[in-house]
Design a protein around this motif. Structure first.
Motif, PDB file in Angstrom:
ATOM      1  N   GLU A  10     -13.310  -0.347  -6.906  1.00  0.00           N
ATOM      2  CA  GLU A  10     -14.208  -1.472  -6.161  1.00  0.00           C
ATOM      3  C   GLU A  10     -15.314  -0.600  -5.140  1.00  0.00           C
ATOM      4  O   GLU A  10     -14.776   0.013  -4.255  1.00  0.00           O
ATOM      5  CB  GLU A  10     -13.734  -2.432  -5.561  1.00  0.00           C
ATOM      6  CG  GLU A  10     -12.741  -3.279  -5.906  1.00  0.00           C
ATOM      7  CD  GLU A  10     -13.409  -4.559  -6.554  1.00  0.00           C
ATOM      8  OE1 GLU A  10     -14.649  -4.818  -6.182  1.00  0.00           O
ATOM      9  OE2 GLU A  10     -12.743  -5.687  -7.293  1.00  0.00           O
ATOM     10  N   ALA A  11     -16.551  -0.580  -5.325  1.00  0.00           N
ATOM     11  CA  ALA A  11     -17.566  -0.234  -4.241  1.00  0.00           C
ATOM     12  C   ALA A  11     -17.913  -1.257  -3.348  1.00  0.00           C
ATOM     13  O   ALA A  11     -18.094  -2.287  -3.751  1.00  0.00           O
ATOM     14  CB  ALA A  11     -18.794   0.242  -5.201  1.00  0.00           C
ATOM     15  N   GLY A  12     -17.658  -1.104  -1.897  1.00  0.00           N
ATOM     16  CA  GLY A  12     -18.088  -2.032  -0.909  1.00  0.00           C
ATOM     17  C   GLY A  12     -19.433  -1.767  -0.704  1.00  0.00           C
ATOM     18  O   GLY A  12     -20.184  -0.801  -1.333  1.00  0.00           O
ATOM     19  N   PRO A  13     -20.124  -2.756   0.155  1.00  0.00           N
ATOM     20  CA  PRO A  13     -21.517  -2.744   0.686  1.00  0.00           C
ATOM     21  C   PRO A  13     -21.556  -1.331   1.390  1.00  0.00           C
ATOM     22  O   PRO A  13     -20.607  -0.771   2.075  1.00  0.00           O
ATOM     23  CB  PRO A  13     -21.701  -3.779   1.575  1.00  0.00           C
ATOM     24  CG  PRO A  13     -20.467  -4.624   0.993  1.00  0.00           C
ATOM     25  CD  PRO A  13     -19.432  -3.939   0.731  1.00  0.00           C
ATOM     26  N   VAL A  60     -18.880   3.728   0.431  1.00  0.00           N
ATOM     27  CA  VAL A  60     -17.520   3.050   0.746  1.00  0.00           C
ATOM     28  C   VAL A  60     -16.955   2.721  -0.841  1.00  0.00           C
ATOM     29  O   VAL A  60     -17.707   2.003  -1.548  1.00  0.00           O
ATOM     30  CB  VAL A  60     -17.686   1.508   1.402  1.00  0.00           C
ATOM     31  CG1 VAL A  60     -16.573   0.787   1.275  1.00  0.00           C
ATOM     32  CG2 VAL A  60     -17.972   1.965   2.838  1.00  0.00           C
ATOM     33  N   ARG A 118      -9.003  -2.052   6.051  1.00  0.00           N
ATOM     34  CA  ARG A 118      -7.775  -1.351   5.400  1.00  0.00           C
ATOM     35  C   ARG A 118      -6.499  -2.027   6.135  1.00  0.00           C
ATOM     36  O   ARG A 118      -6.218  -1.666   7.350  1.00  0.00           O
ATOM     37  CB  ARG A 118      -7.933   0.024   5.659  1.00  0.00           C
ATOM     38  CG  ARG A 118      -9.243   0.779   4.938  1.00  0.00           C
ATOM     39  CD  ARG A 118      -9.632   2.052   5.440  1.00  0.00           C
ATOM     40  NE  ARG A 118      -8.475   3.018   5.048  1.00  0.00           N
ATOM     41  CZ  ARG A 118      -7.978   3.952   5.908  1.00  0.00           C
ATOM     42  NH1 ARG A 118      -8.399   4.242   7.230  1.00  0.00           N
ATOM     43  NH2 ARG A 118      -6.958   4.598   5.915  1.00  0.00           N
ATOM     44  N   VAL A 154      -3.277  -3.287  -3.279  1.00  0.00           N
ATOM     45  CA  VAL A 154      -4.225  -4.437  -3.554  1.00  0.00           C
ATOM     46  C   VAL A 154      -5.386  -4.019  -3.339  1.00  0.00           C
ATOM     47  O   VAL A 154      -5.778  -3.634  -2.182  1.00  0.00           O
ATOM     48  CB  VAL A 154      -3.716  -5.817  -3.037  1.00  0.00           C
ATOM     49  CG1 VAL A 154      -4.612  -6.982  -3.741  1.00  0.00           C
ATOM     50  CG2 VAL A 154      -2.170  -5.869  -3.300  1.00  0.00           C
ATOM     51  N   LEU A 155      -6.584  -4.294  -4.157  1.00  0.00           N
ATOM     52  CA  LEU A 155      -7.884  -4.294  -3.685  1.00  0.00           C
ATOM     53  C   LEU A 155      -8.450  -5.492  -3.858  1.00  0.00           C
ATOM     54  O   LEU A 155      -8.095  -6.223  -4.660  1.00  0.00           O
ATOM     55  CB  LEU A 155      -8.897  -3.481  -4.964  1.00  0.00           C
ATOM     56  CG  LEU A 155      -8.257  -1.883  -5.176  1.00  0.00           C
ATOM     57  CD1 LEU A 155      -9.279  -1.361  -6.221  1.00  0.00           C
ATOM     58  CD2 LEU A 155      -8.310  -1.153  -3.794  1.00  0.00           C
ATOM     59  N   GLN A 181      -0.037   6.490  -1.366  1.00  0.00           N
ATOM     60  CA  GLN A 181      -1.665   6.097  -0.529  1.00  0.00           C
ATOM     61  C   GLN A 181      -2.102   7.483  -0.255  1.00  0.00           C
ATOM     62  O   GLN A 181      -1.204   8.134   0.250  1.00  0.00           O
ATOM     63  CB  GLN A 181      -1.495   5.126   0.451  1.00  0.00           C
ATOM     64  CG  GLN A 181      -1.112   3.864  -0.085  1.00  0.00           C
ATOM     65  CD  GLN A 181       0.331   3.556  -0.036  1.00  0.00           C
ATOM     66  OE1 GLN A 181       0.868   3.877   0.675  1.00  0.00           O
ATOM     67  NE2 GLN A 181       0.898   2.748  -1.042  1.00  0.00           N
ATOM     68  N   LEU A 190      -3.033   3.836  -4.259  1.00  0.00           N
ATOM     69  CA  LEU A 190      -4.342   3.333  -3.728  1.00  0.00           C
ATOM     70  C   LEU A 190      -4.909   4.576  -3.030  1.00  0.00           C
ATOM     71  O   LEU A 190      -4.322   5.335  -2.130  1.00  0.00           O
ATOM     72  CB  LEU A 190      -4.022   2.517  -2.708  1.00  0.00           C
ATOM     73  CG  LEU A 190      -4.921   1.891  -1.741  1.00  0.00           C
ATOM     74  CD1 LEU A 190      -5.889   0.932  -2.747  1.00  0.00           C
ATOM     75  CD2 LEU A 190      -4.574   1.017  -0.617  1.00  0.00           C
ATOM     76  N   ILE A 192     -15.210  -5.340   1.168  1.00  0.00           N
ATOM     77  CA  ILE A 192     -13.946  -5.080   0.242  1.00  0.00           C
ATOM     78  C   ILE A 192     -12.874  -4.497   1.023  1.00  0.00           C
ATOM     79  O   ILE A 192     -13.268  -4.264   2.275  1.00  0.00           O
ATOM     80  CB  ILE A 192     -13.982  -3.872  -0.969  1.00  0.00           C
ATOM     81  CG1 ILE A 192     -14.502  -2.909  -0.295  1.00  0.00           C
ATOM     82  CG2 ILE A 192     -15.131  -4.254  -1.860  1.00  0.00           C
ATOM     83  CD1 ILE A 192     -14.553  -1.285  -1.252  1.00  0.00           C
ATOM     84  N   LEU A 232     -13.022   2.086  -3.112  1.00  0.00           N
ATOM     85  CA  LEU A 232     -11.459   2.240  -3.147  1.00  0.00           C
ATOM     86  C   LEU A 232     -11.038   2.160  -4.508  1.00  0.00           C
ATOM     87  O   LEU A 232     -11.756   1.728  -5.425  1.00  0.00           O
ATOM     88  CB  LEU A 232     -11.137   0.883  -2.380  1.00  0.00           C
ATOM     89  CG  LEU A 232     -11.266   0.759  -0.669  1.00  0.00           C
ATOM     90  CD1 LEU A 232     -10.942  -0.639  -0.602  1.00  0.00           C
ATOM     91  CD2 LEU A 232     -10.324   1.609  -0.012  1.00  0.00           C
ATOM     92  N   SER A 270      -8.595  -3.047   1.446  1.00  0.00           N
ATOM     93  CA  SER A 270      -7.255  -2.369   0.746  1.00  0.00           C
ATOM     94  C   SER A 270      -6.148  -3.095   1.482  1.00  0.00           C
ATOM     95  O   SER A 270      -6.025  -3.359   2.635  1.00  0.00           O
ATOM     96  CB  SER A 270      -7.171  -1.150   0.614  1.00  0.00           C
ATOM     97  OG  SER A 270      -7.217  -0.423   1.946  1.00  0.00           O
ATOM     98  N   VAL A 271      -5.005  -3.606   0.632  1.00  0.00           N
ATOM     99  CA  VAL A 271      -3.887  -4.010   1.330  1.00  0.00           C
ATOM    100  C   VAL A 271      -2.659  -3.169   0.694  1.00  0.00           C
ATOM    101  O   VAL A 271      -2.500  -3.343  -0.553  1.00  0.00           O
ATOM    102  CB  VAL A 271      -3.723  -5.431   1.048  1.00  0.00           C
ATOM    103  CG1 VAL A 271      -2.228  -5.915   1.710  1.00  0.00           C
ATOM    104  CG2 VAL A 271      -4.772  -6.405   1.667  1.00  0.00           C
ATOM    105  N   GLU A 272      -1.874  -2.569   1.515  1.00  0.00           N
ATOM    106  CA  GLU A 272      -0.766  -1.939   1.215  1.00  0.00           C
ATOM    107  C   GLU A 272       0.577  -2.633   1.674  1.00  0.00           C
ATOM    108  O   GLU A 272       0.760  -2.836   2.829  1.00  0.00           O
ATOM    109  CB  GLU A 272      -0.723  -0.446   1.695  1.00  0.00           C
ATOM    110  CG  GLU A 272      -1.806   0.356   1.218  1.00  0.00           C
ATOM    111  CD  GLU A 272      -2.160   1.732   2.312  1.00  0.00           C
ATOM    112  OE1 GLU A 272      -1.159   1.976   3.038  1.00  0.00           O
ATOM    113  OE2 GLU A 272      -3.164   1.947   2.615  1.00  0.00           O
ATOM    114  N   ASP A 303      -8.436   6.085  -0.995  1.00  0.00           N
ATOM    115  CA  ASP A 303      -9.609   5.763   0.015  1.00  0.00           C
ATOM    116  C   ASP A 303     -10.628   7.165   0.174  1.00  0.00           C
ATOM    117  O   ASP A 303     -10.271   7.790   0.916  1.00  0.00           O
ATOM    118  CB  ASP A 303      -9.465   5.222   1.154  1.00  0.00           C
ATOM    119  CG  ASP A 303     -10.517   4.483   2.036  1.00  0.00           C
ATOM    120  OD1 ASP A 303     -11.811   4.959   1.570  1.00  0.00           O
ATOM    121  OD2 ASP A 303     -10.704   3.994   2.843  1.00  0.00           O
ATOM    122  N   ALA A 330      -7.587   1.880  -7.023  1.00  0.00           N
ATOM    123  CA  ALA A 330      -6.059   1.861  -7.210  1.00  0.00           C
ATOM    124  C   ALA A 330      -5.808   2.054  -8.592  1.00  0.00           C
ATOM    125  O   ALA A 330      -6.611   1.949  -9.463  1.00  0.00           O
ATOM    126  CB  ALA A 330      -5.774   0.239  -6.772  1.00  0.00           C
TER     127      ALA A 330
END
Lengths: 253, 358
Positions: free
Chosen positions: B216-219, B230, A85, A131-132, B152, B244, A140, B232, A142-144, B246, B234
């Motif tokens: 998007e689902a992470g591992p 996990v 993050r 950004v994802l 966010q 965004l 994965i 995220l 996230s970039v804010e 989380d 957007a």
């Protein structure tokens, strides 16, 4: 940035002299402090010009907190990063949205030792990008990134990596803005200072990074320098492509 | 105002223990009964609460307490439709946990039942009664930061599945067993289902509805659970605000079967942080704090000790007011429908790897 280019050159020359590092006359070392109309240089950048192409040194990689985050990942102090993050909000007076994304994407790849394989951008009028990111190891991020802070406000950033074993971050738990090493309370208000390099005392963190990046490059043997230039040029092109995507459409993959 | 005679059902939800205090303390409530879904939760209840009879059968509880006016549905998501139907038939008002159901047809049927019966049906999205949210809303409404460009929010916690196992069972949490994407061994029903608050706050604070979401689902952090931990999200709101979110279970926990001291491995077990970027400034908020810290019992780990959660006071005040004055709660089934639709759209986005428009 408080210093001008000649200050940074002076700091660099002093370091080179102290450690008897010889800078070859065949290449030009450039120091930018944010005024040049060069996409990569708006940060304050050191680099060399190779065949008329500027090669940036990605000086943020010399900021101690980022170096330590990378070490924490590489030495497996935290294991199996699944989520990053990152956030970086500036006042936009010098640094534009594309430059912020350029830096944060580079940090993301460099700290995690992965490559970005896909991005989803949700952008508001070149002022803000959410950004994802999907990285090459399947994790994965996230970039804010934004330029929404009022003029004169100090940049707010945060970098957190969450792993199956452990979390690492450059921010203190239970805080949401940066802390400083020194706070001075006087009749004019509050002054803050964070000095991180005694050898380059007096420079701001971004300036320190610029000089350190240039000095590290100068220290390398000639054969290694060419190798570095090739890899930095490749990374530069990759980041320019990614960041242009962000701004080419309001939303896109 | 005459106190509402209230009961609590199932006792399997993670917020159950919060009601032990809330139902007891509120002068506007008269807590008359409880009904546990299994022996384990009944034993836990009886160790924590005295003077309130706890049954193992809802019919028996209602038969013995015909004066019950309202219930708290402290149950798994999969139980909500059945329990709502039961309450509408009896004319009993409902304070439901945060996910009525993820099934759109069931949701519509719940709306029909509630509207037809005239009961008050309030949904426990307690952030609406959080003092930090009051402040954010006040600042936004007074145009302090101007037009909002970006939003966010985090709603990150440890995973409750070890203490509240239904949250790790896709059929009980999501309502069905649906893989999160083709070839993935995980199913819908995890962290996303646990954290509707930030979807709700996004709409509440921007006064806009969802245009599209991309998720998007992470591992998984926890490789031995069946649901995602996990994720995220957007996207954009219809007014152009980019967002965004989380909602991950990204804080590791000790696998306690009864939550208590030492539950957290990461020092802070829960966080709801919200940042709004406007044309005139940036507003950044931590919704829970200020806190205190210790590294004592039981694990000698540095730990964030939360201070005070008073959201349930305002929520109960509104619930009682709506019942006695025949008002519609602000967090009702109609309002919450788009939050649920957006969360379903997130799962669809994970499965299709595309943005989903609402």
């Amino acid at each position: 940035m408080n210093s001008d280019k000649s200050d940074l050159q002076e700091y660099f020359r002093n370091l080179a002299k102290k450690y008897t590092v010889t800078v070859p006359k065949t290449w030009r070392l450039n120091f930018y402090t944010g005024t040049e109309n060069n996409f990569c240089s708006v940060w304050g950048m050191s680099g060399v010009v190779q065949e008329q192409e500027f090669v940036p040194f990605f000086p943020w990689r010399y900021e101690r907190r980022f170096f330590e985050l990378k070490q924490i990942v590489e030495t497996k102090t935290i294991e199996n990063v699944v989520l990053c993050r990152f956030s970086h909000i500036a006042d936009g007076s010098v640094i534009n949205l594309q430059s912020i994304l350029y830096r944060e994407f580079d940090l993301l790849e460099w700290i995690t030792n992965t490559k970005i394989i896909s991005c989803f951008f949700s952008v508001y009028e070149n002022r803000f990008a959410n950004v994802l990111v999907r990285l090459s190891d399947g994790s994965i991020a996230s970039v804010e990134a934004g330029t929404t802070l009022p003029s004169g406000q100090k940049t707010l950033d945060r970098h957190e990596l969450i792993a199956r074993r452990g979390v690492t971050s450059d921010r203190v738990v239970d805080t949401h803005i940066p802390q400083y090493s020194v706070y001075l309370f006087d009749k004019t208000g509050v002054q803050t200072y964070t000095d991180t390099d005694a050898e380059l005392f007096g420079l701001e963190i971004d300036e320190t990074n610029i000089v350190r990046a240039a000095f590290d490059f100068a220290k390398q043997p000639e054969s290694k320098r060419q190798e570095i230039i090739v890899s930095f040029l490749e990374q530069n092109r990759h980041l320019v492509t990614l960041t242009k995507q962000a701004l080419s459409s309001e939303t896109q993959q | 105002m005459k106190p509402i005679k209230i009961a609590i059902l199932s006792l399997t939800h993670g917020h159950t223990r919060k009601y032990y205090q809330t139902l007891r303390d509120s002068p506007k409530l008269d807590w008359v009964a409880a009904c546990g879904e299994n022996r384990n939760v009944i034993d836990l209840f009886e160790r924590s609460v005295s003077g309130v009879p706890c049954y193992d059968n809802e019919e028996e509880m209602f038969r013995k307490h015909p004066d019950i006016e309202a219930v708290v549905l402290a149950s798994a998501n999969s139980e909500h439709k059945r329990q709502t139907e039961m309450c509408t038939k009896r004319g009993i008002h409902v304070l439901s946990m945060k996910i009525p159901t993820f099934d759109p047809k069931e949701y519509d049927e719940m709306i029909r039942l509630v509207d037809q019966s005239g009961i008050v049906f309030q949904i426990e999205l307690e952030m609406h009664y959080n003092p930090v949210i009051y402040r954010i809303r006040k600042l936004v409404e007074s145009n302090t930061i101007g037009r909002i460009y970006a939003f966010q929010a985090t709603n990150i916690t440890l995973s409750p599945v070890w203490a509240f196992p239904w949250q790790g069972v896709p059929e009980l949490s999501y309502g069905k067993r649906i893989p999160i994407s083709s070839g993935d061994s995980r199913f819908r029903g995890g962290a996303l289902c646990d954290h509707p608050h930030i979807f709700d706050m996004l709409r509440w604070l921007t006064k806009s509805d969802f245009d599209f979401v991309h998720a998007e689902a992470g591992p998984n952090i926890r490789t031995d659970i069946e649901v995602e931990d996990v994720i995220l999200v957007a996207g954009k709101m219809k007014n152009g605000t980019t967002f965004l979110l989380d909602p991950s279970w990204s804080r590791l926990e000790e696998r306690l079967t009864v939550p208590g001291a030492g539950w957290e491995i990461f020092p802070k077990r829960m966080e709801v942080n919200i940042t709004l970027h406007g044309e005139k400034g940036v507003l950044s908020a931590d919704c829970f704090g200020p806190n205190v810290y210790h590294n004592g019992v039981p694990n000698d780990r540095y730990t964030v000790q939360y201070t005070y959660f008073d959201e349930w006071i305002g929520m109960i005040d509104e619930f009682v007011d709506c019942i006695r004055c025949k008002k519609q709660p602000k967090i009702n089934l109609h309002w919450h429908r788009q939050n649920i639709d957006a969360m379903n759209a997130c799962y669809e986005s994970v499965a299709t790897k595309k943005s989903v428009f609402l």
